[in-house]
Design a protein around this motif. Sequence first.
Motif, PDB file in Angstrom:
ATOM      1  N   GLY A 167       0.820  -1.198   0.000  1.00 19.40           N
ATOM      2  CA  GLY A 167       0.000   0.000   0.000  1.00 19.40           C
ATOM      3  C   GLY A 167       0.857   1.252   0.000  1.00 19.40           C
ATOM      4  O   GLY A 167       2.063   1.210  -0.267  1.00 19.40           O
ATOM      5  N   ILE A 168       0.229   2.371   0.319  1.00 21.65           N
ATOM      6  CA  ILE A 168       0.920   3.655   0.367  1.00 21.65           C
ATOM      7  C   ILE A 168       1.262   3.971   1.818  1.00 21.65           C
ATOM      8  O   ILE A 168       0.413   3.866   2.706  1.00 21.65           O
ATOM      9  N   TYR A 169       2.498   4.376   2.043  1.00 24.92           N
ATOM     10  CA  TYR A 169       2.984   4.740   3.375  1.00 24.92           C
ATOM     11  C   TYR A 169       3.445   6.201   3.372  1.00 24.92           C
ATOM     12  O   TYR A 169       3.753   6.772   2.323  1.00 24.92           O
ATOM     13  N   SER A 170       3.517   6.774   4.573  1.00 23.53           N
ATOM     14  CA  SER A 170       3.975   8.160   4.711  1.00 23.53           C
ATOM     15  C   SER A 170       5.459   8.300   4.380  1.00 23.53           C
ATOM     16  O   SER A 170       5.937   9.387   4.070  1.00 23.53           O
ATOM     17  N   ALA A 171       6.188   7.189   4.475  1.00 27.29           N
ATOM     18  CA  ALA A 171       7.602   7.135   4.130  1.00 27.29           C
ATOM     19  C   ALA A 171       7.909   5.709   3.709  1.00 27.29           C
ATOM     20  O   ALA A 171       7.043   4.828   3.787  1.00 27.29           O
ATOM     21  N   ASP A 172       9.117   5.459   3.267  1.00 32.05           N
ATOM     22  CA  ASP A 172       9.489   4.112   2.847  1.00 32.05           C
ATOM     23  C   ASP A 172       9.545   3.195   4.069  1.00 32.05           C
ATOM     24  O   ASP A 172      10.422   3.361   4.930  1.00 32.05           O
ATOM     25  N   PRO A 173       8.618   2.241   4.184  1.00 28.75           N
ATOM     26  CA  PRO A 173       8.587   1.394   5.382  1.00 28.75           C
ATOM     27  C   PRO A 173       9.800   0.487   5.514  1.00 28.75           C
ATOM     28  O   PRO A 173      10.071  -0.034   6.604  1.00 28.75           O
ATOM     29  N   LYS A 174      10.546   0.319   4.436  1.00 33.01           N
ATOM     30  CA  LYS A 174      11.748  -0.509   4.513  1.00 33.01           C
ATOM     31  C   LYS A 174      12.890   0.209   5.215  1.00 33.01           C
ATOM     32  O   LYS A 174      13.844  -0.418   5.671  1.00 33.01           O
ATOM     33  N   HIS A 175      12.771   1.555   5.289  1.00 32.27           N
ATOM     34  CA  HIS A 175      13.819   2.342   5.910  1.00 32.27           C
ATOM     35  C   HIS A 175      13.328   3.134   7.122  1.00 32.27           C
ATOM     36  O   HIS A 175      14.151   3.576   7.928  1.00 32.27           O
TER      37      HIS A 175
END
Length: 239
Positions: A167-175
């Motif tokens: 989905g869409i996140y406020s920032a890159d969830p991987k980082h």
Amino acid sequence: MTTEVRYRRVLLKVSGEALMGSQGFGIDVAVADRIAADIAEARALGVEISIVIGGGNIFRGVAVASKGGDRVTGDHMGMLGTVINALALRTSLIKMGVETIVLSAIAMPEICESFSQRTALAHQAAGHVVIFAGGTGNPFFTTDSAGALRAAEMGANALFKATQVDGIYSADPKHDPDAVRYDRLTHDAVLQKGLAVMDVAAVALARENHIPIVVFSIHEKGEFARILLGGGRATIVTD
């Protein structure tokens, strides 16, 4: 989840990177086959499917410009990469018995047919999966923009963006472990927040044509069909 299909006509935007799998370059045939299986499963629900595919696993035009080269030439090279990917995905779909046609925005009749809206709609009406290659056919436009453009031309009920996350996140969830995931957003909110799910031109074009954007993970087997049936995990962008 219900048995009622949420969208009857969709355009699926697949990144070139999705075809790499764990490789650092090129096409992992096993991954292409798995993505094709997901498309076949969704098509079996009676959904009309067209596809725009990127070329980042082979070449990115901006890489030429970033090193002082000509951006137009670089983008043309990137367009050729999308044709390679389109032919690979078509091969995987054909193996599964799914009638598939590749239409290129750049004429190359010895390899595939040239794009026109009339031809694309005729193939779709015949029950074929249509893969659009060559982006928009113009430099300075991404394949995300091509996805939104073709979705509008095909009269799609939704634009499905297959990504690396769910989905869409406020920032890159991987980082960023504190990144917030959104279930629903408006097109305007995506633009105002500067969320990098698609480029500005693509989101604006989808908004102008009232096309929902459904963002989901390409890595979850069967997720495409689950979302079409009202389940799964995705962010939905609507008016």
